[in-house]
Design a protein around this motif. Structure first.
Motif, PDB file in Angstrom:
ATOM      1  N   HIS A 173       5.476  24.555  60.008  1.00  0.00           N
ATOM      2  CA  HIS A 173       4.835  24.737  58.709  1.00  0.00           C
ATOM      3  C   HIS A 173       5.425  23.721  57.751  1.00  0.00           C
ATOM      4  O   HIS A 173       6.516  23.195  57.963  1.00  0.00           O
ATOM      5  CB  HIS A 173       5.053  26.150  58.157  1.00  0.00           C
ATOM      6  N   GLY A 174       4.711  23.441  56.648  1.00  0.00           N
ATOM      7  CA  GLY A 174       5.196  22.503  55.650  1.00  0.00           C
ATOM      8  C   GLY A 174       4.310  22.499  54.433  1.00  0.00           C
ATOM      9  O   GLY A 174       3.383  23.320  54.320  1.00  0.00           O
ATOM     10  N   GLY A 175       4.548  21.563  53.536  1.00  0.00           N
ATOM     11  CA  GLY A 175       3.832  21.519  52.266  1.00  0.00           C
ATOM     12  C   GLY A 175       2.335  21.339  52.377  1.00  0.00           C
ATOM     13  O   GLY A 175       1.621  21.516  51.394  1.00  0.00           O
ATOM     14  N   TRP A 176       1.843  20.973  53.559  1.00  0.00           N
ATOM     15  CA  TRP A 176       0.395  20.910  53.786  1.00  0.00           C
ATOM     16  C   TRP A 176      -0.212  22.309  53.866  1.00  0.00           C
ATOM     17  O   TRP A 176      -1.428  22.457  53.772  1.00  0.00           O
ATOM     18  CB  TRP A 176       0.113  20.132  55.081  1.00  0.00           C
ATOM     19  N   ASP A 177       0.618  23.350  54.066  1.00  0.00           N
ATOM     20  CA  ASP A 177       0.161  24.736  54.065  1.00  0.00           C
ATOM     21  C   ASP A 177       0.205  25.280  52.635  1.00  0.00           C
ATOM     22  O   ASP A 177       1.111  24.937  51.865  1.00  0.00           O
ATOM     23  CB  ASP A 177       1.061  25.606  54.942  1.00  0.00           C
ATOM     24  N   PRO A 178      -0.713  26.155  52.262  1.00  0.00           N
ATOM     25  CA  PRO A 178      -0.699  26.708  50.895  1.00  0.00           C
ATOM     26  C   PRO A 178       0.373  27.766  50.678  1.00  0.00           C
ATOM     27  O   PRO A 178       0.675  28.108  49.531  1.00  0.00           O
ATOM     28  CB  PRO A 178      -2.100  27.319  50.758  1.00  0.00           C
ATOM     29  N   THR A 179       0.950  28.270  51.783  1.00  0.00           N
ATOM     30  CA  THR A 179       1.898  29.378  51.716  1.00  0.00           C
ATOM     31  C   THR A 179       3.221  28.971  52.348  1.00  0.00           C
ATOM     32  O   THR A 179       3.241  28.309  53.387  1.00  0.00           O
ATOM     33  CB  THR A 179       1.334  30.610  52.445  1.00  0.00           C
ATOM     34  N   THR A 180       4.329  29.370  51.758  1.00  0.00           N
ATOM     35  CA  THR A 180       5.643  29.053  52.304  1.00  0.00           C
ATOM     36  C   THR A 180       5.846  29.738  53.655  1.00  0.00           C
ATOM     37  O   THR A 180       5.326  30.824  53.912  1.00  0.00           O
ATOM     38  CB  THR A 180       6.767  29.499  51.356  1.00  0.00           C
ATOM     39  N   GLY A 232      10.912  34.300  48.181  1.00  0.00           N
ATOM     40  CA  GLY A 232      10.100  33.096  48.307  1.00  0.00           C
ATOM     41  C   GLY A 232       9.361  32.936  49.609  1.00  0.00           C
ATOM     42  O   GLY A 232       8.499  32.056  49.732  1.00  0.00           O
ATOM     43  N   LEU A 233       9.655  33.768  50.594  1.00  0.00           N
ATOM     44  CA  LEU A 233       9.063  33.609  51.930  1.00  0.00           C
ATOM     45  C   LEU A 233       7.656  34.199  51.987  1.00  0.00           C
ATOM     46  O   LEU A 233       7.407  35.296  51.470  1.00  0.00           O
ATOM     47  CB  LEU A 233       9.950  34.288  52.974  1.00  0.00           C
ATOM     48  N   TYR A 234       6.726  33.454  52.600  1.00  0.00           N
ATOM     49  CA  TYR A 234       5.318  33.850  52.767  1.00  0.00           C
ATOM     50  C   TYR A 234       4.597  34.003  51.421  1.00  0.00           C
ATOM     51  O   TYR A 234       3.747  34.873  51.248  1.00  0.00           O
ATOM     52  CB  TYR A 234       5.192  35.153  53.566  1.00  0.00           C
ATOM     53  N   GLN A 235       4.936  33.128  50.477  1.00  0.00           N
ATOM     54  CA  GLN A 235       4.330  33.192  49.145  1.00  0.00           C
ATOM     55  C   GLN A 235       3.471  31.957  48.884  1.00  0.00           C
ATOM     56  O   GLN A 235       3.739  30.868  49.393  1.00  0.00           O
ATOM     57  CB  GLN A 235       5.415  33.296  48.069  1.00  0.00           C
ATOM     58  N   LYS A 236       2.422  32.137  48.087  1.00  0.00           N
ATOM     59  CA  LYS A 236       1.585  31.017  47.679  1.00  0.00           C
ATOM     60  C   LYS A 236       2.406  30.024  46.856  1.00  0.00           C
ATOM     61  O   LYS A 236       3.305  30.419  46.111  1.00  0.00           O
ATOM     62  CB  LYS A 236       0.396  31.511  46.853  1.00  0.00           C
ATOM     63  N   ALA A 237       2.086  28.741  47.007  1.00  0.00           N
ATOM     64  CA  ALA A 237       2.781  27.688  46.266  1.00  0.00           C
ATOM     65  C   ALA A 237       1.755  26.796  45.579  1.00  0.00           C
ATOM     66  O   ALA A 237       0.582  26.737  45.979  1.00  0.00           O
ATOM     67  CB  ALA A 237       3.645  26.867  47.215  1.00  0.00           C
ATOM     68  N   THR A 238       2.200  26.078  44.563  1.00  0.00           N
ATOM     69  CA  THR A 238       1.296  25.153  43.879  1.00  0.00           C
ATOM     70  C   THR A 238       1.226  23.805  44.585  1.00  0.00           C
ATOM     71  O   THR A 238       0.300  23.022  44.341  1.00  0.00           O
ATOM     72  CB  THR A 238       1.743  24.938  42.427  1.00  0.00           C
ATOM     73  N   GLY A 239       2.210  23.522  45.478  1.00  0.00           N
ATOM     74  CA  GLY A 239       2.182  22.265  46.223  1.00  0.00           C
ATOM     75  C   GLY A 239       3.520  21.954  46.860  1.00  0.00           C
ATOM     76  O   GLY A 239       4.471  22.742  46.774  1.00  0.00           O
ATOM     77  N   PRO A 240       3.625  20.789  47.512  1.00  0.00           N
ATOM     78  CA  PRO A 240       4.889  20.395  48.133  1.00  0.00           C
ATOM     79  C   PRO A 240       5.979  20.182  47.087  1.00  0.00           C
ATOM     80  O   PRO A 240       5.709  19.721  45.975  1.00  0.00           O
ATOM     81  CB  PRO A 240       4.546  19.081  48.847  1.00  0.00           C
ATOM     82  N   ALA A 241       7.202  20.487  47.458  1.00  0.00           N
ATOM     83  CA  ALA A 241       8.332  20.236  46.564  1.00  0.00           C
ATOM     84  C   ALA A 241       8.619  18.745  46.482  1.00  0.00           C
ATOM     85  O   ALA A 241       8.421  18.013  47.447  1.00  0.00           O
ATOM     86  CB  ALA A 241       9.568  20.981  47.075  1.00  0.00           C
ATOM     87  N   PRO A 242       9.084  18.246  45.338  1.00  0.00           N
ATOM     88  CA  PRO A 242       9.454  16.832  45.237  1.00  0.00           C
ATOM     89  C   PRO A 242      10.571  16.492  46.221  1.00  0.00           C
ATOM     90  O   PRO A 242      11.509  17.279  46.398  1.00  0.00           O
ATOM     91  CB  PRO A 242       9.940  16.705  43.788  1.00  0.00           C
ATOM     92  N   GLY A 243      10.471  15.341  46.876  1.00  0.00           N
ATOM     93  CA  GLY A 243      11.479  14.904  47.827  1.00  0.00           C
ATOM     94  C   GLY A 243      11.867  13.462  47.571  1.00  0.00           C
ATOM     95  O   GLY A 243      11.155  12.722  46.877  1.00  0.00           O
TER      96      GLY A 243
END
Length: 432
Positions: free
Chosen positions: A270-277, A335-346
């Protein structure tokens, strides 16, 4: 599910490349031998060709951190293919042209103008002299270099020409001039991502016949490699985690007959391409995971390959020295299995970060673990990172031994700390 990607943001060009200088950290006192403890367990690390630029990570760093002494195999990433399927350098400056100063050099001797071989390949040659048990492979393709594999594998003639080209260029050492790099590489690692698949880079050429042609390509490799002197015949491959890519692109039982061993993708579940953590490298699928059964986990990946005919003792499990992250995450369930607004800055790409950076976040973030599923994550109330720390790396090493796998593969060595914190945890546990 994404495969690992060539992080082009890390590249420098032109005069900046020539000016890039690395100050190597002080040498570590303890330098273990490959023969210590569980000598049969493979520890394979990918060295990224482009890491010498913005990352300032050289072959010398592998010595100073104690990493080289803990590796059984080093995969040099990547060699590319041209449109006809012939092997070519992806970056001639990094591969064999860049002169390294004394403080950057494995043996402390600076490159001089006019020598037959410079660049990373000369440093690899020096590394092998220092660690004679270490095997070095050229990895072909990768995320950004798999575009023309389908062309190379298409016909008996194209397969023969491709393999001959790659052996001549990399094993016989013609990549930097006739025989200039001879003796650097002991084998070939095929990183075709992926046969008969649209899941790789968008411009990759893909054909339905890739699946049978992949097998035929490995057979041609095996035929030609077996004509070489002993010690130069190894053939490995980077193999996908997603069962869709396995079934569309790999005749598993046939493929494994030709490989010395195969490296399973053990990350990017899984990763930032997924909408959910979610986790990116768990050993087992957690009960609360919302992903449809069987989910993504290392056990799922191993079971998939074994069920289709792969012997466990010819499989290594990939372990990530990087994490995947999301931001804009609800402060629920840690924070696990939660909706996100996007990938974290890296640092190098959105949604990705090296372990050495994530380690510095501990304190501002809290560390959470799922002991049963076997994974960890960081969460500060809004940003979530799934990653492997020494505790999880040791857990993976124990799992690898219990499963009877061949060992561990690392993507990638430049993401570890300067004192090799993760590889030390991996090596020490596998060597018990």
């Amino acid at each position: 599910m994404s495969a690992r990607k060539w992080r082009t943001a890390a590249l420098l060009t032109g005069a900046a490349v020539a000016a890039a200088v690395v100050t190597a950290p002080a040498a570590q006192a303890h330098q273990p031998d490959h023969g210590h403890g569980g000598a049969d367990a493979k520890v394979i690390g990918y060295f990224t060709q482009w890491g010498i630029y913005a990352r300032n990570f050289t072959i010398r760093n592998l010595v100073d951190s104690g990493t080289a002494a803990r590796l059984t195999h080093l995969n040099y990433a990547f060699g590319f293919l041209d449109e006809k399927g012939s092997c070519v350098s992806a970056d001639a400056w990094a591969d064999y042209q860049k002169p390294f100063a004394a403080e950057q050099s494995v043996d402390g001797v600076a490159d001089v103008e006019g020598q037959p071989l410079s660049g990373n390949l000369n440093q690899l040659r020096k590394l092998k002299k220092k660690y004679p048990k270490l095997k070095v492979y050229i990895s072909l393709g990768g995320w950004s270099g798999s575009k023309y594999f389908s062309n190379a594998a298409l016909t008996p003639e194209s397969r023969k020409a491709h393999v001959t080209s790659c052996i001549n260029q990399w094993i016989k050492g013609d990549i930097a001039g006739p025989g200039a790099a001879a003796g650097v590489f002991d084998g070939i690692d095929v990183d075709w991502e992926w046969p008969n698949s649209k899941a790789g880079e968008p411009n990759n050429i893909s054909r339905p016949e890739d699946k049978v042609n992949y097998t035929a390509l490995l057979k041609e490799y095996r035929t030609q490699l077996d004509r070489l002197p002993r010690g130069k015949r190894d053939l490995t491959a980077y193999l996908p985690a997603n069962t869709r890519e396995i079934d569309s692109g790999f005749e598993v039982a046939k493929v494994m007959r030709y490989l010395t061993f195969g490296n399973l993708q053990g990350y990017d579940y899984h990763g930032g391409w997924d909408p959910t953590t979610n986790q990116q490298s768990a050993l087992r699928t957690a009960k609360g995971d919302p992903t449809p059964a069987p989910g993504y986990s290392s056990q799922v990946v191993i079971d998939a390959w074994v069920k289709r005919g792969a012997p466990k003792d010819k499989l290594t499990l990939g372990v990530p020295f990087f994490g995947r992250g999301w931001t804009g995450v609800a402060n629920v369930n840690n924070g696990l299995y939660q909706k996100a607004t996007g990938p974290a800055p890296g640092t190098w790409e959105a949604g990705g970060e090296d372990y050495k950076v994530l380690k510095t976040k501990v304190g501002a973030y809290k560390v959470y673990r799922d002991e049963k599923a076997g994974h960890a994550w960081l969460f500060d109330g809004t940003t979530f990172w799934t990653y492997d720390d020494p505790t999880e790396i040791r857990r993976k090493a124990r799992y690898i031994e219990k499963q009877g796998l061949a060992g561990a593969m690392i993507w990638s060595l430049d993401a570890d700390t300067s004192d090799g914190e993760l590889i030390k945890a991996l090596y020490d546990e596998l060597s018990c």
